[in-house]
Design an enzyme around this catalytic site. Structure first.
Site, mmCIF file in Angstrom:
data_model
loop_
_atom_site.group_PDB
_atom_site.id
_atom_site.type_symbol
_atom_site.label_atom_id
_atom_site.label_comp_id
_atom_site.label_asym_id
_atom_site.label_seq_id
_atom_site.Cartn_x
_atom_site.Cartn_y
_atom_site.Cartn_z
ATOM 1 N N ASP A 1 -4.486 -9.162 -1.018
ATOM 2 C CA ASP A 1 -4.479 -7.702 -0.998
ATOM 3 C C ASP A 1 -5.616 -7.189 -0.121
ATOM 4 O O ASP A 1 -6.607 -7.885 0.091
ATOM 5 C CB ASP A 1 -4.680 -7.136 -2.414
ATOM 6 C CG ASP A 1 -3.527 -7.502 -3.330
ATOM 7 O OD1 ASP A 1 -2.429 -7.755 -2.825
ATOM 8 O OD2 ASP A 1 -3.764 -7.538 -4.556
HETATM 9 N N1 URA Z 1 -3.191 -11.761 -6.752
HETATM 10 C C1 URA Z 1 -3.487 -10.451 -6.591
HETATM 11 O O1 URA Z 1 -3.281 -9.635 -7.471
HETATM 12 N N2 URA Z 1 -4.026 -10.081 -5.395
HETATM 13 C C2 URA Z 1 -4.316 -10.944 -4.398
HETATM 14 O O2 URA Z 1 -4.824 -10.540 -3.347
HETATM 15 C C3 URA Z 1 -4.010 -12.298 -4.591
HETATM 16 C C4 URA Z 1 -3.446 -12.677 -5.790
#
Ligand code: URA
Length: 238
Positions: A106
């Site tokens: 993310d």
């Molecule tokens: N899980 C999440 O919620 N975000 C990420 O960036 C990676 C795994």
């Protein structure tokens, strides 16, 4: 490998179109194994070849495999909406190759991001069937209660999935931090799992994929090639 004209060798490494690569050679900007070459059609084989462009040396690579220490505030797509792209952290020849992230992080997550232009490799390590372990350090908003790790290990229900999702491993590190290992790579998976288990993710850092660790010396925003030992560590981990 059959020898290729120099302009084609350059093109394969992301130095631009056929025309642009021919022009770079004719302009005297290119060396091969440290020696200037002004003939775009001079033929060379790729493996082991050192290509110099504008004074910077590149080892010829059939496929590009690399790791990036993703900083917060960058999106993993090429066409981003609200934040700069992780591709803006890479040199142009790499961006010009069709590299793609091997599983995304993310925008606000940090840590180990693998990228490659080897489609089979990308597919292999993103396929849900492969169950490659991804290890995260999770900082939680609320103090971690005694049962949180147990609930994540037992499996929690995510809205879009009737089957509970369980962590492969989970350990409380201190009042607000967990180490969490998951096998899948679903959308916002860690955030949704922690929310379903009764807390909230404040910060998320991925520091291992398979048995491959983010090296301590690779700072946020830095990248490096994956060497054979890295690829072996990755393969050894799933
Ligand atoms: N899980 C999440 O919620 N975000 C990420 O960036 C990676 C795994």
């Amino acid at each position: 490998m059959t020898p290729l004209p120099l302009f084609r060798l350059l093109q394969s490494q992301g130095f631009g179109s056929r025309k642009a690569c021919r022009e770079q050679v004719l302009a005297g900007r290119v060396t091969v194994d440290g020696r200037p070459c002004l003939d775009p059609d001079a033929a060379f084989s790729g493996p082991g070849r050192l290509l110099g462009v504008d004074g910077q040396t590149w080892v010829w690579r059939d496929k590009a495999y690399l790791m990036l220490h993703k900083p917060a505030g960058y999106e993993c797509s090429r066409q981003t909406r609200h934040h700069p792209s992780v591709f803006s952290l890479l040199p142009l020849p790499l961006v010009n190759r069709s590299i793609q992230p091997v599983g995304r992080l993310d925008q606000d997550s940090t840590g180990l991001l693998l990228l490659s232009d080897d489609g089979a490799f990308v597919h292999h390590y993103t396929s849900p069937r492969r169950h490659v372990a991804k290890t995260y350090r999770v900082t939680c908003k609320h103090p971690i209660d005694d049962g949180l790790a147990g609930r994540l290990l037992a499996g929690v229900q995510l809205h879009d999935d009737p089957v509970p999702v369980a962590a492969l491993a989970c350990q409380r590190l201190d009042e607000h931090r967990l180490e969490l290992v998951i096998a899948e790579g679903r959308y916002h998976q860690v955030k949704r799992m922690v929310a379903a288990a009764g807390n909230r993710v404040e910060a998320l850092h991925r520091y291992r994929v398979g048995n491959l660790d983010l090296p301590a010396e690779l700072g946020p925003g830095q990248w490096r090639w994956l060497e054979k030992a890295d690829l072996d560590a990755l393969a050894g981990g799933g």
